[in-house]
Motif scaffolding. Structure first.
Motif, PDB file in Angstrom:
ATOM      1  N   GLU A 176      13.975 -61.119 -16.309  1.00 20.10           N
ATOM      2  CA  GLU A 176      12.549 -61.395 -16.448  1.00 20.10           C
ATOM      3  C   GLU A 176      12.370 -62.901 -16.488  1.00 20.10           C
ATOM      4  O   GLU A 176      12.938 -63.571 -17.364  1.00 20.10           O
ATOM      5  CB  GLU A 176      12.042 -60.765 -17.748  1.00 20.10           C
ATOM      6  N   THR A 177      11.656 -63.454 -15.542  1.00 13.62           N
ATOM      7  CA  THR A 177      11.320 -64.880 -15.607  1.00 13.62           C
ATOM      8  C   THR A 177      10.103 -65.008 -16.530  1.00 13.62           C
ATOM      9  O   THR A 177       9.525 -63.987 -16.915  1.00 13.62           O
ATOM     10  CB  THR A 177      10.970 -65.438 -14.202  1.00 13.62           C
ATOM     11  N   PRO A 178       9.698 -66.203 -16.873  1.00 13.24           N
ATOM     12  CA  PRO A 178       8.484 -66.327 -17.703  1.00 13.24           C
ATOM     13  C   PRO A 178       7.243 -65.722 -17.033  1.00 13.24           C
ATOM     14  O   PRO A 178       6.236 -65.461 -17.682  1.00 13.24           O
ATOM     15  CB  PRO A 178       8.323 -67.843 -17.873  1.00 13.24           C
ATOM     16  N   LYS A 180       9.029 -59.766 -13.690  1.00 17.00           N
ATOM     17  CA  LYS A 180      10.369 -59.206 -13.513  1.00 17.00           C
ATOM     18  C   LYS A 180      10.878 -59.610 -12.123  1.00 17.00           C
ATOM     19  O   LYS A 180      10.089 -59.733 -11.189  1.00 17.00           O
ATOM     20  CB  LYS A 180      10.320 -57.685 -13.614  1.00 17.00           C
ATOM     21  N   ALA A 209      17.792 -60.699  -9.300  1.00 18.37           N
ATOM     22  CA  ALA A 209      18.477 -61.980  -9.072  1.00 18.37           C
ATOM     23  C   ALA A 209      19.975 -61.735  -9.004  1.00 18.37           C
ATOM     24  O   ALA A 209      20.469 -60.680  -9.406  1.00 18.37           O
ATOM     25  CB  ALA A 209      18.143 -62.959 -10.190  1.00 18.37           C
TER      26      ALA A 209
END
Ligand code: PRP
Ligand code: URA
Length: 209
Positions: free
Chosen positions: A56-58, A61, A64
């Motif tokens: 989860e990036t800021p 979702k 990667a």
């Protein structure tokens, strides 16, 4: 079938020039060998397998990639190979380190094995065998044989400077091995030194002579 890769990146070629220069002292020589080994490790790991995970990036979702946990073994050929270990470890800190002790008999130029200690899961590891110099090829051929005898299935050989004679010796004895070289030189002299080369790698690294 193995391949020969000459990694002629400008940074590597620049640093290699100062490694060759006889006016470069031990401290700087050691630092430069370390740096070139790290730069070469960047190239040698190009085919490392990746796996996809979800994070989860800021913002949202995302899928990667991370390294898929391949086990790596770094094996320096003693003594001079030791100078390349930290550079590779900087990029692959989880790697285990084995050691193969060989010296080249100054008269016969044949390698004499005096020490071998490897991680115990040899068969599962991808090995990077390191030595700054590939001259007649006797030491590298013997070290690869030694690794294979103990069960190694995957081996890459990495050196700073190679003579064509050494490259041919590995290709003939171990045609399955990939060889990574920073500088492919002209020839050997009558004493088995690489021309133009850098002199005696062990002596220059450790200040002996
Ligand atoms: C040097 C070098 C290689 C070998 C290459 O080691 O580090 O291991 O020579 O020569 P070859 O391709 O003809 O076998 P050396 O035998 O001087 O031992 P050292 O590293 O302990 O000084
Ligand atoms: N070993 C070295 O250290 N240098 C050479 O040129 C050849 C073998």
């Amino acid at each position: 079938m193995g391949n020969v890769f000459v990694i002629d990146h400008p940074l590597i070629q620049h640093k290699l020039t100062f490694i060759r220069d006889k006016n470069t002292g031990t401290k700087e020589f050691r630092e430069l060998v370390d740096e070139v080994a790290a730069l070469m490790a960047y190239e040698i790991t190009r085919d490392m397998p990746l796996q996809e995970i979800e994070i989860e990036t800021p913002v949202c979702k995302a899928k990667a990639k991370i390294l898929s946990g391949k086990k790596i073994g770094i094996v320096p050929i003693l003594r001079a190979g030791i100078g390349m270990v930290d550079g590779v470890l900087n990029l692959i800190p989880a790697a285990k380190v084995g050691h193969i002790g060989l010296y080249r008999d100054p008269k016969t130029l044949k390698p004499v094995e005096y020490y071998v200690k490897l991680p115990n899961d040899v068969e599962e590891r991808d090995f990077i065998l390191v030595d700054p110099m590939l001259a007649t090829g006797g030491s590298a051929v013997e070290a690869i044989t030694s690794l294979k005898k103990r069960g190694a299935k995957s081996i890459k050989f990495m050196c700073l400077i190679a003579a064509p004679e050494g490259v041919e010796a590995i290709k003939e004895a171990h045609p399955d091995i990939d060889i990574y070289i920073a500088g492919l030189d002209e020839k050997l002299n009558e004493k088995g030194y690489i021309i133009p080369g850098l002199g005696d790698a062990g002596d220059r690294l450790f200040g002996t002579k």
